[in-house]
Write a protein that holds these residues in place. Structure first.
Motif, PDB file in Angstrom:
ATOM      1  N   UNK A  75       0.820  -1.212   0.000  1.00 56.96           N
ATOM      2  CA  UNK A  75       0.000   0.000   0.000  1.00 56.96           C
ATOM      3  C   UNK A  75       0.852   1.260   0.000  1.00 56.96           C
ATOM      4  N   UNK A  76       1.942   1.249   0.757  1.00 51.58           N
ATOM      5  CA  UNK A  76       2.821   2.420   0.803  1.00 51.58           C
ATOM      6  C   UNK A  76       3.449   2.682  -0.557  1.00 51.58           C
ATOM      7  N   UNK A  77       3.879   1.608  -1.234  1.00 54.09           N
ATOM      8  CA  UNK A  77       4.466   1.759  -2.568  1.00 54.09           C
ATOM      9  C   UNK A  77       3.438   2.300  -3.544  1.00 54.09           C
ATOM     10  N   UNK A  78       2.201   1.793  -3.461  1.00 59.02           N
ATOM     11  CA  UNK A  78       1.138   2.253  -4.352  1.00 59.02           C
ATOM     12  C   UNK A  78       0.792   3.716  -4.073  1.00 59.02           C
ATOM     13  N   UNK A  79       0.698   4.078  -2.805  1.00 60.72           N
ATOM     14  CA  UNK A  79       0.390   5.474  -2.453  1.00 60.72           C
ATOM     15  C   UNK A  79       1.437   6.422  -3.036  1.00 60.72           C
ATOM     16  N   UNK A  80       2.693   6.041  -2.943  1.00 60.58           N
ATOM     17  CA  UNK A  80       3.770   6.886  -3.484  1.00 60.58           C
ATOM     18  C   UNK A  80       3.649   7.007  -4.999  1.00 60.58           C
ATOM     19  N   UNK A  81       3.302   5.889  -5.657  1.00 61.67           N
ATOM     20  CA  UNK A  81       3.168   5.901  -7.118  1.00 61.67           C
ATOM     21  C   UNK A  81       1.969   6.729  -7.556  1.00 61.67           C
ATOM     22  N   UNK A 309       1.042   2.247 -11.710  1.00 58.55           N
ATOM     23  CA  UNK A 309       0.507   1.810 -10.415  1.00 58.55           C
ATOM     24  C   UNK A 309       0.540   0.288 -10.322  1.00 58.55           C
ATOM     25  N   UNK A 310       0.065  -0.371 -11.379  1.00 60.86           N
ATOM     26  CA  UNK A 310       0.047  -1.831 -11.379  1.00 60.86           C
ATOM     27  C   UNK A 310       1.450  -2.414 -11.304  1.00 60.86           C
ATOM     28  N   UNK A 311       2.378  -1.844 -12.052  1.00 61.69           N
ATOM     29  CA  UNK A 311       3.741  -2.374 -12.034  1.00 61.69           C
ATOM     30  C   UNK A 311       4.434  -2.117 -10.694  1.00 61.69           C
ATOM     31  N   UNK A 312       4.122  -0.996 -10.066  1.00 62.73           N
ATOM     32  CA  UNK A 312       4.674  -0.725  -8.735  1.00 62.73           C
ATOM     33  C   UNK A 312       4.148  -1.726  -7.717  1.00 62.73           C
ATOM     34  N   UNK A 313       2.842  -2.004  -7.758  1.00 63.26           N
ATOM     35  CA  UNK A 313       2.256  -2.982  -6.835  1.00 63.26           C
ATOM     36  C   UNK A 313       2.835  -4.370  -7.063  1.00 63.26           C
ATOM     37  N   UNK A 314       2.982  -4.741  -8.344  1.00 63.51           N
ATOM     38  CA  UNK A 314       3.534  -6.052  -8.654  1.00 63.51           C
ATOM     39  C   UNK A 314       4.969  -6.201  -8.202  1.00 63.51           C
ATOM     40  N   UNK A 315       5.771  -5.183  -8.449  1.00 60.71           N
ATOM     41  CA  UNK A 315       7.173  -5.245  -8.043  1.00 60.71           C
ATOM     42  C   UNK A 315       7.301  -5.332  -6.530  1.00 60.71           C
ATOM     43  N   UNK A 316       6.504  -4.535  -5.807  1.00 60.46           N
ATOM     44  CA  UNK A 316       6.548  -4.570  -4.342  1.00 60.46           C
ATOM     45  C   UNK A 316       6.164  -5.954  -3.832  1.00 60.46           C
ATOM     46  N   UNK A 317       5.155  -6.563  -4.445  1.00 58.72           N
ATOM     47  CA  UNK A 317       4.732  -7.898  -4.031  1.00 58.72           C
ATOM     48  C   UNK A 317       5.832  -8.924  -4.254  1.00 58.72           C
ATOM     49  N   UNK A 318       6.451  -8.897  -5.425  1.00 53.97           N
ATOM     50  CA  UNK A 318       7.516  -9.863  -5.713  1.00 53.97           C
ATOM     51  C   UNK A 318       8.713  -9.672  -4.783  1.00 53.97           C
ATOM     52  N   UNK A 319       9.061  -8.439  -4.500  1.00 59.16           N
ATOM     53  CA  UNK A 319      10.198  -8.167  -3.616  1.00 59.16           C
ATOM     54  C   UNK A 319       9.935  -8.656  -2.194  1.00 59.16           C
ATOM     55  N   UNK A 320       8.669  -8.603  -1.771  1.00 60.26           N
ATOM     56  CA  UNK A 320       8.315  -9.018  -0.408  1.00 60.26           C
ATOM     57  C   UNK A 320       8.086 -10.523  -0.293  1.00 60.26           C
ATOM     58  N   UNK A 321       7.984 -11.204  -1.429  1.00 57.00           N
ATOM     59  CA  UNK A 321       7.764 -12.654  -1.426  1.00 57.00           C
ATOM     60  C   UNK A 321       9.110 -13.364  -1.265  1.00 57.00           C
TER      61      UNK A 321
END
Length: 438
Positions: A75-81, A309-321
């Protein structure tokens, strides 16, 4: 069934303005009956509906919510984007970062971002035909690759859930070049290539099918498909829209392909790589991908492809996995499979639980391993209706179809498992007492 007045009111309004009151057919609850539940919010492993009731979520937006709902760092990454703008119609850094991450994790040399799994498979098929100069494609009965016209022949998922017998609206000539075979059947594949090998552009399969229930490939089957395609000058397309970045950080290819030394020519991705936003991709060998415009003559485009927005959310998810995340997913799934199996066995309900990594599903009224679509259709799917509503009443949200797989997230903790465990005995009794619909 527990009354859901706010959901009922919204559903009545939706019926007046949308076909069936939904925007994707399985959501309509036609297979299980009752009123679709309208959700208001999600947090971790939990959903809250518009009537204020909470549920443990075992759908996970049909797979994307690997980390659970509303993960604070995503959510933080998406908010920034979002603060920088929602869409530019130009290249932007997040799409490059996500593409780099996908290439680093998987077998592909190059990747093109799109907005849906359907778009990814449609584009991969077009590219394969452009590369080979051939028209015919091979798919497996029960494998669902989105609502691409040529691939709706004997598709699983919502098509079988709703009992749609064919593909209305799709001209006969569109599917005339689609060869449909039984999954896990090497002899059928060999026979198809023996007869049509010089005409086949590609073979497409779900890396581990999850749209007829979970039906894993037999050991060595994907490697065999890769080999026979290569031998006949066809391309092997592995559909990892569902399994990609869910069953391992490298998708299902990381389960056997990486170990056995084979790679698909093209791969489709989706769901997890969007982090809950509309995003998908297809990628593969550099020589094949370089036929895409603007480098080559095969045209493909999309206004919102690579949305920041979508690519930021996806990247954040992959990095956290992380590896720990996948360990938790696998352990949670294994425990849930055990709990479901024990509850059904205790009530004398014949069943089998099948999995592909942390994805799993239950086949009702069968005891032998389900290997293909014909096997899956032999199950007593009518038992699932009673089971589903008993679980729903107890605050557990399952896929509203017996032909879909169950998804866990890294956020499913002891509290979530406890609610599921408490709900299972009465749900198993309901399944045992269920009577087949006339």
């Amino acid at each position: 069934m527990t009354p859901t007045p706010a959901s009922q009111k919204l559903f009545d309004r939706a019926l007046a303005v949308s076909p069936g009151g939904v925007n994707s057919p399985v959501r309509a609850f036609r297979a299980v009956g009752g009123t679709p539940i309208f959700m208001k919010s999600g947090s971790g492993a939990w959903l809250t509906d518009v009537d204020g009731k909470t549920y443990v979520d075992l759908v996970g937006s049909w797979g994307p919510m690997l980390l659970g709902h509303a993960h604070p760092e995503v959510l933080a990454a998406v908010d920034s984007a979002v603060a920088l703008g929602t869409s530019f119609g130009t290249p932007s850094e997040p799409e490059v970062l996500l593409a780099e991450e996908i290439v680093a994790r998987t077998s592909v040399d190059s990747v093109r971002l799109v907005s849906s799994g359907t778009e990814a498979t449609m584009s991969a098929i077009r590219l394969a035909r452009g590369f080979t100069g051939r028209d015919k494609i091979v798919k497996f009965a029960g494998c669902y690759h989105g609502h691409v016209d040529a691939l709706l022949a004997e598709a699983g998922s919502g098509v079988v859930t709703l009992g749609i017998p064919g593909t209305p609206g799709v001209p006969a000539h569109v599917t005339a070049d689609t060869i449909v075979l039984p999954f896990n059947d090497r002899a059928a594949v060999e026979a198809a290539f023996a007869e049509y090998g010089a005409e086949i552009a590609c073979l497409i399969t779900e890396a581990a099918p999850g749209n007829m229930g979970v039906v894993p490939p037999a050991p060595g089957f994907n490697a065999f498909l890769s080999e026979i395609c290569t031998a006949n000058g066809a391309l092997f397309i592995s559909d990892e829209v569902m399994t990609g970045f869910r069953v391992t950080s490298a998708g299902h290819w990381g389960v056997d392909g990486k170990v056995e030394g084979w790679s698909p020519d093209l791969v489709t991705f989706g769901k997890v790589m969007g982090g809950g936003f509309p995003a998908a991709a297809f990628g593969g060998r550099a020589d094949v991908m370089n036929l895409l415009a603007p480098v080559g003559p095969v045209y493909q485009a999309g206004t919102l492809s690579g949305n920041p927005i979508a690519t930021t959310a996806g990247l954040a998810t992959l990095k956290l996995a992380t590896p720990d995340s996948y360990g938790r997913l696998d352990a949670t799934s294994a425990e849930l499979q055990r709990l479901v199996g024990e509850a059904l066995t205790a009530e004398g309900v014949e069943h089998i639980v099948q999995n592909a990594g942390n994805m799993f599903s239950v086949f009702w009224g069968v005891t032998d391993r389900v290997a293909n679509f014909a096997d899956a259709q032999e199950q007593e799917a009518w038992r699932y209706k009673a089971f589903f509503h008993a679980m729903l009443d107890a605050g557990v949200y399952l896929p509203p179809s017996a032909f879909e797989c169950w998804f866990v997230s890294a956020a499913h903790d002891a509290e979530a498992l406890s609610r599921i465990a408490e709900a299972l005995p009465s749900a198993a009794r309901a399944a045992a007492r269920a009577e087949k619909d006339n």
